[in-house]
Design a protein around this motif. Structure first.
Motif, PDB file in Angstrom:
ATOM      1  N   ASP A 191       0.836  -1.199   0.000  1.00  0.00           N
ATOM      2  CA  ASP A 191       0.000   0.000   0.000  1.00  0.00           C
ATOM      3  C   ASP A 191       0.874   1.254   0.000  1.00  0.00           C
ATOM      4  N   SER A 192       0.270   2.377  -0.370  1.00  0.00           N
ATOM      5  CA  SER A 192       0.954   3.663  -0.327  1.00  0.00           C
ATOM      6  C   SER A 192       0.294   4.551   0.716  1.00  0.00           C
ATOM      7  N   VAL A 193       1.120   5.322   1.436  1.00  0.00           N
ATOM      8  CA  VAL A 193       0.652   6.136   2.558  1.00  0.00           C
ATOM      9  C   VAL A 193       1.238   7.541   2.432  1.00  0.00           C
ATOM     10  N   LEU A 194       0.400   8.542   2.682  1.00  0.00           N
ATOM     11  CA  LEU A 194       0.856   9.930   2.745  1.00  0.00           C
ATOM     12  C   LEU A 194       0.778  10.408   4.181  1.00  0.00           C
ATOM     13  N   VAL A 195       1.885  10.943   4.698  1.00  0.00           N
ATOM     14  CA  VAL A 195       1.902  11.539   6.035  1.00  0.00           C
ATOM     15  C   VAL A 195       2.259  13.010   5.907  1.00  0.00           C
ATOM     16  N   LEU A 196       1.631  13.838   6.747  1.00  0.00           N
ATOM     17  CA  LEU A 196       1.779  15.283   6.656  1.00  0.00           C
ATOM     18  C   LEU A 196       2.580  15.813   7.843  1.00  0.00           C
TER      19      LEU A 196
ATOM     20  N   VAL B 169       2.229  12.077  15.588  1.00  0.00           N
ATOM     21  CA  VAL B 169       1.357  11.141  14.874  1.00  0.00           C
ATOM     22  C   VAL B 169       1.934  10.814  13.502  1.00  0.00           C
ATOM     23  N   SER B 170       2.413  11.828  12.802  1.00  0.00           N
ATOM     24  CA  SER B 170       2.922  11.611  11.449  1.00  0.00           C
ATOM     25  C   SER B 170       4.167  10.728  11.440  1.00  0.00           C
ATOM     26  N   ILE B 171       5.062  10.936  12.396  1.00  0.00           N
ATOM     27  CA  ILE B 171       6.260  10.093  12.463  1.00  0.00           C
ATOM     28  C   ILE B 171       5.882   8.657  12.819  1.00  0.00           C
ATOM     29  N   PHE B 172       4.959   8.486  13.771  1.00  0.00           N
ATOM     30  CA  PHE B 172       4.486   7.135  14.068  1.00  0.00           C
ATOM     31  C   PHE B 172       3.861   6.496  12.831  1.00  0.00           C
ATOM     32  N   ALA B 173       3.065   7.265  12.083  1.00  0.00           N
ATOM     33  CA  ALA B 173       2.412   6.723  10.893  1.00  0.00           C
ATOM     34  C   ALA B 173       3.447   6.261   9.871  1.00  0.00           C
ATOM     35  N   LEU B 174       4.509   7.040   9.696  1.00  0.00           N
ATOM     36  CA  LEU B 174       5.583   6.623   8.798  1.00  0.00           C
ATOM     37  C   LEU B 174       6.197   5.307   9.275  1.00  0.00           C
ATOM     38  N   GLN B 175       6.474   5.226  10.572  1.00  0.00           N
ATOM     39  CA  GLN B 175       7.089   4.014  11.117  1.00  0.00           C
ATOM     40  C   GLN B 175       6.177   2.802  10.982  1.00  0.00           C
ATOM     41  N   PHE B 176       4.898   2.963  11.308  1.00  0.00           N
ATOM     42  CA  PHE B 176       3.960   1.843  11.194  1.00  0.00           C
ATOM     43  C   PHE B 176       3.803   1.418   9.734  1.00  0.00           C
ATOM     44  N   ALA B 177       3.728   2.394   8.834  1.00  0.00           N
ATOM     45  CA  ALA B 177       3.582   2.067   7.416  1.00  0.00           C
ATOM     46  C   ALA B 177       4.774   1.257   6.911  1.00  0.00           C
ATOM     47  N   ARG B 178       5.966   1.688   7.262  1.00  0.00           N
ATOM     48  CA  ARG B 178       7.162   0.943   6.847  1.00  0.00           C
ATOM     49  C   ARG B 178       7.203  -0.419   7.521  1.00  0.00           C
ATOM     50  N   MET B 179       6.783  -0.480   8.776  1.00  0.00           N
ATOM     51  CA  MET B 179       6.738  -1.741   9.508  1.00  0.00           C
ATOM     52  C   MET B 179       5.820  -2.745   8.802  1.00  0.00           C
TER      53      MET B 179
ATOM     54  N   GLY C 226       5.252  -2.790   5.583  1.00  0.00           N
ATOM     55  CA  GLY C 226       5.670  -3.002   4.201  1.00  0.00           C
ATOM     56  C   GLY C 226       5.016  -2.072   3.208  1.00  0.00           C
ATOM     57  N   ALA C 227       4.552  -0.912   3.663  1.00  0.00           N
ATOM     58  CA  ALA C 227       3.927   0.064   2.773  1.00  0.00           C
ATOM     59  C   ALA C 227       4.941   1.102   2.312  1.00  0.00           C
ATOM     60  N   ARG C 228       4.617   1.764   1.202  1.00  0.00           N
ATOM     61  CA  ARG C 228       5.441   2.849   0.674  1.00  0.00           C
ATOM     62  C   ARG C 228       4.918   4.164   1.237  1.00  0.00           C
ATOM     63  N   VAL C 229       5.828   5.108   1.501  1.00  0.00           N
ATOM     64  CA  VAL C 229       5.442   6.346   2.175  1.00  0.00           C
ATOM     65  C   VAL C 229       5.893   7.561   1.391  1.00  0.00           C
ATOM     66  N   ILE C 230       4.972   8.526   1.280  1.00  0.00           N
ATOM     67  CA  ILE C 230       5.285   9.874   0.810  1.00  0.00           C
ATOM     68  C   ILE C 230       5.080  10.797   2.002  1.00  0.00           C
ATOM     69  N   ALA C 231       6.008  11.698   2.249  1.00  0.00           N
ATOM     70  CA  ALA C 231       5.941  12.557   3.431  1.00  0.00           C
ATOM     71  C   ALA C 231       6.130  14.014   3.042  1.00  0.00           C
ATOM     72  N   THR C 232       5.455  14.907   3.776  1.00  0.00           N
ATOM     73  CA  THR C 232       5.584  16.343   3.513  1.00  0.00           C
ATOM     74  C   THR C 232       6.174  17.064   4.716  1.00  0.00           C
ATOM     75  N   SER C 233       6.778  18.215   4.445  1.00  0.00           N
ATOM     76  CA  SER C 233       7.267  19.126   5.481  1.00  0.00           C
ATOM     77  C   SER C 233       7.592  20.444   4.805  1.00  0.00           C
ATOM     78  N   SER C 234       7.717  21.508   5.592  1.00  0.00           N
ATOM     79  CA  SER C 234       8.164  22.793   5.039  1.00  0.00           C
ATOM     80  C   SER C 234       9.668  22.968   5.206  1.00  0.00           C
ATOM     81  N   SER C 235      10.321  21.983   5.827  1.00  0.00           N
ATOM     82  CA  SER C 235      11.755  22.063   6.109  1.00  0.00           C
ATOM     83  C   SER C 235      12.504  21.001   5.303  1.00  0.00           C
TER      84      SER C 235
END
Length: 335
Positions: free
Chosen positions: A161-166, A171-181, A183-192
Motif C-alpha cells: 500500500d501507499s501512505v501519505l503523512v503530513l 502522529v505523522s512520524i508514528f504513521a511513517l514508522q507503522f507504514a514501513r513496519m 511493508g507500505a510505501r510512504v510519501i511525506a511532507t514538510s516545510s523544512s
C-alpha cells in the motif's frame, strides 16, 4: 508530591508547580503508579493554552508512564514493579467507539498525569512494551495509538500500500514508522528540507516541501503514476483536506485525526464523491487497540522518535518548544 496545575483561563504562564499530598493506598480494583514520564500532544497544548476550556487548577497531560507501587484487592493484571502506561479513553476498553468528547480524558475532563503519583482503576493502564523507557512508552497513549488505529485498525493497511503523512509531528512520524513496519510505501511532507532529509532516512520513498509545492496533492498523484495514495493520515484538517482529497486514490482512505489548520472549513464534496474515498474522523483508540499495538511493537522492536525531554518543572518551556514547530517526533516530560 510534585504536581503541575493550570490556572484559568489557561496560557503557558498559568502553569505552576505545586506540592500536594500523595494519593495514599489503592482500594479494590485500583493501582498506585509512580509516574516518570508524559508526552506532549496538540490536544494537551490546546488545553494548557486555553483553546479548550477546563476546570481551574486542572492537572494537565493525557499521557502517563511509570511503575506500579501498590495494587488494590482483586487486581491480578498488574503487580508491584510492573511498568505501565495510561490510556487516553479510560472507559473505552474494547469494541466500537463509545466516546465522542473529552469528558473522561485525563488532562482535560479529569486530572491528568503531570504529577509524580496517581491512584486509578487498573483498567486505566496497560503494560509498557518490554525494553521501552518511560519516555518512549508515554508517547504511545495518544500519538502512537492514533496512527495505529488510522492505518491498522481502521485502515487495514497491507504490504505494498501507499501512505501519505503530513509534517513531522508525533502522529505523522508514528504513521511513517507503522507504514514501513507493514511493508507500505510512504510519501511525506514538510516545510523544512532538513526535516525532509530525515524523513528519507527513516524510509520515506518520496518527500515534498509543501511551501515550495503548494499544490502537493497533484504532486502526490504524479509520484504514484496518476493514481494517488491508498491511505492519508490527515493531521491538518480544514486547511489541508482539499489537497488530501486531490492526493488520495479512487476508493482510498483519509483518516481525519487533526485540526492543526483550524476547526472548520470548506470541504470539496463533489471531488470527494468523485474519488469515492472513505473520509473518516477518529480520536485515538480503545484499551484493546493499545494492547494489540504494544504486542506489535514488541514483536518488531520498533521504537518512537523522541525529539527532546524536559523536567516536569519546565513544562511551559516544553510547550514553547512544541509551539515553535522545530521538533521532529515527540517531546516528553521526564521526572
Amino acid at each position: 508530591m510534585q504536581v503541575i496545575t493550570l490556572q484559568q483561563p489557561g496560557g503557558l504562564d498559568n502553569l505552576s508547580l505545586q506540592q500536594m499530598e500523595a494519593p495514599g493506598e489503592p482500594v479494590a480494583g485500583e493501582i498506585r503508579v509512580r509516574l516518570h514520564a508524559s508526552s506532549l500532544n496538540f490536544h494537551d497544548y490546546a488545553v494548557v493554552a486555553g483553546m479548550i476550556p477546563t476546570e481551574d487548577q486542572r492537572i494537565p497531560m493525557s499521557d502517563g508512564a511509570g511503575v506500579v507501587e501498590a495494587v488494590g484487592e482483586g487486581v491480578t493484571e498488574f503487580a508491584v514493579g510492573d511498568h505501565v502506561v495510561s490510556t487516553f479513553f479510560p472507559h473505552w476498553l474494547e469494541g466500537p467507539a463509545r466516546v465522542g468528547d473529552f469528558r473522561t480524558t485525563p488532562g482535560d475532563g479529569v486530572d491528568g498525569y503531570a504529577r509524580e503519583q496517581v491512584v486509578r482503576p487498573f483498567e486505566w493502564f496497560t503494560h509498557q512494551p518490554k525494553g521501552y523507557s518511560h519516555a518512549e512508552s508515554a508517547t504511545l497513549t495518544t500519538a502512537g495509538l492514533t496512527a495505529w488505529r488510522a492505518l491498522v485498525v481502521d485502515g487495514n493497511i497491507k504490504a505494498g500500500d501507499s501512505v501519505l503523512v503530513l509534517g513531522t509531528g508525533g502522529v505523522s512520524i508514528f504513521a511513517l514508522q507503522f507504514a514501513r513496519m507493514m511493508g507500505a510505501r510512504v510519501i511525506a511532507t514538510s516545510s523544512s528540507n532538513e526535516k525532509l532529509a530525515r524523513l528519507k532516512e527513516m524510509g520515506a520513498e518520496y518527500t515534498i516541501n509543501y511551501k515550495e509545492t503548494p499544490d502537493w496533492g497533484k504532486r502526490v498523484k504524479e509520484l504514484t503514476n496518476g493514481e494517488g495514495v491508498d491511505h492519508i493520515v490527515e493531521v491538518g484538517g480544514a486547511g489541508t483536506l482539499a489537497q488530501s482529497i486531490d492526493a488520495v486514490k479512487i476508493g482510498g482512505k483519509i483518516a481525519l485525526i487533526g485540526i492543526l489548520t483550524g476547526r472548520e472549513g470548506e470541504v470539496p464534496t463533489a471531488k470527494l464523491m468523485a474519488k469515492q474515498a472513505n473520509l473518516k474522523g477518529l480520536i485515538v483508540g480503545s484499551r484493546r487497540h493499545q494492547i494489540e499495538m504494544i504486542r506489535a511493537l514488541e514483536t518488531l522492536d520498533m521504537h518512537p522518535v523522541i525529539d527532546r525531554e524536559f523536567p516536569l518543572a519546565d513544562i511551559a518551556d516544553a510547550f514553547r518548544h512544541q509551539e515553535s514547530g522545530k521538533h521532529f517526533g515527540k517531546i516528553c516530560l521526564t521526572f
